[in-house]
Design a protein around this motif. Sequence first.
Motif, PDB file in Angstrom:
ATOM      1  N   ARG A 192       0.833  -1.209   0.000  1.00 22.69           N
ATOM      2  CA  ARG A 192       0.000   0.000   0.000  1.00 22.69           C
ATOM      3  C   ARG A 192       0.867   1.259   0.000  1.00 22.69           C
ATOM      4  O   ARG A 192       0.605   2.223  -0.716  1.00 22.69           O
ATOM      5  N   LEU A 193       1.934   1.230   0.833  1.00 24.27           N
ATOM      6  CA  LEU A 193       2.784   2.422   0.944  1.00 24.27           C
ATOM      7  C   LEU A 193       3.632   2.606  -0.318  1.00 24.27           C
ATOM      8  O   LEU A 193       3.855   3.734  -0.767  1.00 24.27           O
ATOM      9  N   PRO A 200      10.546   1.026  -1.524  1.00 21.40           N
ATOM     10  CA  PRO A 200      10.759  -0.083  -0.576  1.00 21.40           C
ATOM     11  C   PRO A 200      11.967   0.149   0.331  1.00 21.40           C
ATOM     12  O   PRO A 200      11.993  -0.304   1.470  1.00 21.40           O
ATOM     13  N   GLU A 201      12.978   0.881  -0.183  1.00 14.98           N
ATOM     14  CA  GLU A 201      14.191   1.098   0.629  1.00 14.98           C
ATOM     15  C   GLU A 201      14.059   2.328   1.548  1.00 14.98           C
ATOM     16  O   GLU A 201      14.973   2.640   2.309  1.00 14.98           O
ATOM     17  N   ILE A 219      13.608   2.849  19.163  1.00 14.87           N
ATOM     18  CA  ILE A 219      13.625   3.621  17.912  1.00 14.87           C
ATOM     19  C   ILE A 219      14.393   2.772  16.913  1.00 14.87           C
ATOM     20  O   ILE A 219      15.623   2.815  16.859  1.00 14.87           O
ATOM     21  N   GLU A 220      13.693   1.928  16.189  1.00 12.63           N
ATOM     22  CA  GLU A 220      14.370   0.985  15.301  1.00 12.63           C
ATOM     23  C   GLU A 220      14.164   1.411  13.850  1.00 12.63           C
ATOM     24  O   GLU A 220      13.040   1.420  13.358  1.00 12.63           O
ATOM     25  N   ARG A 221      15.272   1.776  13.220  1.00 12.74           N
ATOM     26  CA  ARG A 221      15.194   2.260  11.832  1.00 12.74           C
ATOM     27  C   ARG A 221      15.399   1.097  10.877  1.00 12.74           C
ATOM     28  O   ARG A 221      16.409   0.395  10.970  1.00 12.74           O
ATOM     29  N   ILE A 222      14.446   0.886   9.988  1.00  9.73           N
ATOM     30  CA  ILE A 222      14.534  -0.223   9.037  1.00  9.73           C
ATOM     31  C   ILE A 222      14.048   0.271   7.666  1.00  9.73           C
ATOM     32  O   ILE A 222      13.322   1.265   7.600  1.00  9.73           O
ATOM     33  N   PRO A 223      14.429  -0.436   6.583  1.00  8.50           N
ATOM     34  CA  PRO A 223      13.813  -0.064   5.296  1.00  8.50           C
ATOM     35  C   PRO A 223      12.349  -0.497   5.321  1.00  8.50           C
ATOM     36  O   PRO A 223      12.004  -1.488   5.988  1.00  8.50           O
ATOM     37  N   LEU A 224      11.509   0.226   4.616  1.00  3.95           N
ATOM     38  CA  LEU A 224      10.084  -0.116   4.559  1.00  3.95           C
ATOM     39  C   LEU A 224       9.885  -1.598   4.232  1.00  3.95           C
ATOM     40  O   LEU A 224       9.038  -2.283   4.826  1.00  3.95           O
ATOM     41  N   SER A 225      10.715  -2.114   3.304  1.00  2.00           N
ATOM     42  CA  SER A 225      10.578  -3.522   2.886  1.00  2.00           C
ATOM     43  C   SER A 225      10.823  -4.495   4.041  1.00  2.00           C
ATOM     44  O   SER A 225      10.421  -5.648   3.971  1.00  2.00           O
TER      45      SER A 225
END
Length: 281
Positions: A192-193, A200-201, A219-225
């Motif tokens: 959806r996003l 995705p990245e 606070i966990e930073r991740i790629p959308l994928s």
Amino acid sequence: MESKGSFVAVGLGMMLGAHLSPRSRSEIEQADAVFALVSDAIVELWLQRMRPDLRSLQPYYAEGKRRTDSYREMIDAMMAEVRAGRRVCGVFYGHPGVFAQVPHHAVARARAEGFEAEMQPGISAEDCLYADLGVDPATYGCQHYEASQLLFFRRRLDPSAYLVIWQIGLTGDRSLARYGTGPAYRRLLIERLVEAGYPPEHEVVIYEAATLPIATPRIERIPLSGLAAADVRLQSTLAVPPARPMVRDEAMLARIDAIDASIRAGESGDATPLDVRSLES
Ligand SMILES: C[S@@+](CC[C@H](N)C(=O)[O-])C[C@H]1O[C@@H](n2cnc3c(N)ncnc32)[C@H](O)[C@@H]1O
């Protein structure tokens, strides 16, 4: 004289013992009956020190039971006390009016039945997010959505604004009776996003405000994928920074300049005709 019942919903804030406003504290202390729906058992124990007669609303929840049924029973329990002429206080974690149905419905029901009812604000997960992630919603604008609503309905997301997605742990739960959904549902949210323009990245943040003074926020930073495979809990909120720059509306800026110029020239500034087409889109 027979006393007339009343209802107030108050917010405890997110951090145990640190976010409660003096006004909400006084409501809790002075009520005849106090009900609580808070984030965990420790918070409930803390409240019980203030009000040993505290009644927990937690037992109305059960795995496999529709949350809407639980909500109705919680409201019925509080309203029974209001109708009996008591001053009733419902205590909820965070802000009682933010992504929380019971407090809103209880206030509305009490008012509809002729009782006095109000809500006192509290510090929500949103407030903590702004502080912990250094986000000012004014900078790019900020959209808030519930994760399942983003799947169930076609919404218009603006990837040039900040986006906060609540209840990602329950993404896609149509039964309203589950306490967590899995990666397959979050894959649909990613889709959806991406459809809406987030690559995705694109870096997103799984955010969990600290609820104890000794804890730190997650606070966990991740790629959308990576959202599908991520460790997502009931208390997780997804923060999505803008993925595109805002686009200047040169035509509108020119019209504003024209108004400014006419005011400088001593005119009223009202001469610019209303562009109805711009209101139709
Ligand atoms: C039913 S809503 C309650 C929100 C609450 N009324 C408030 O004011 O923040 C539950 C959702 O709030 C968010 N939430 C709850 N606890 C959180 C925390 N500690 N950190 C970040 N978000 C949280 C999550 O999105 C969760 O799914």
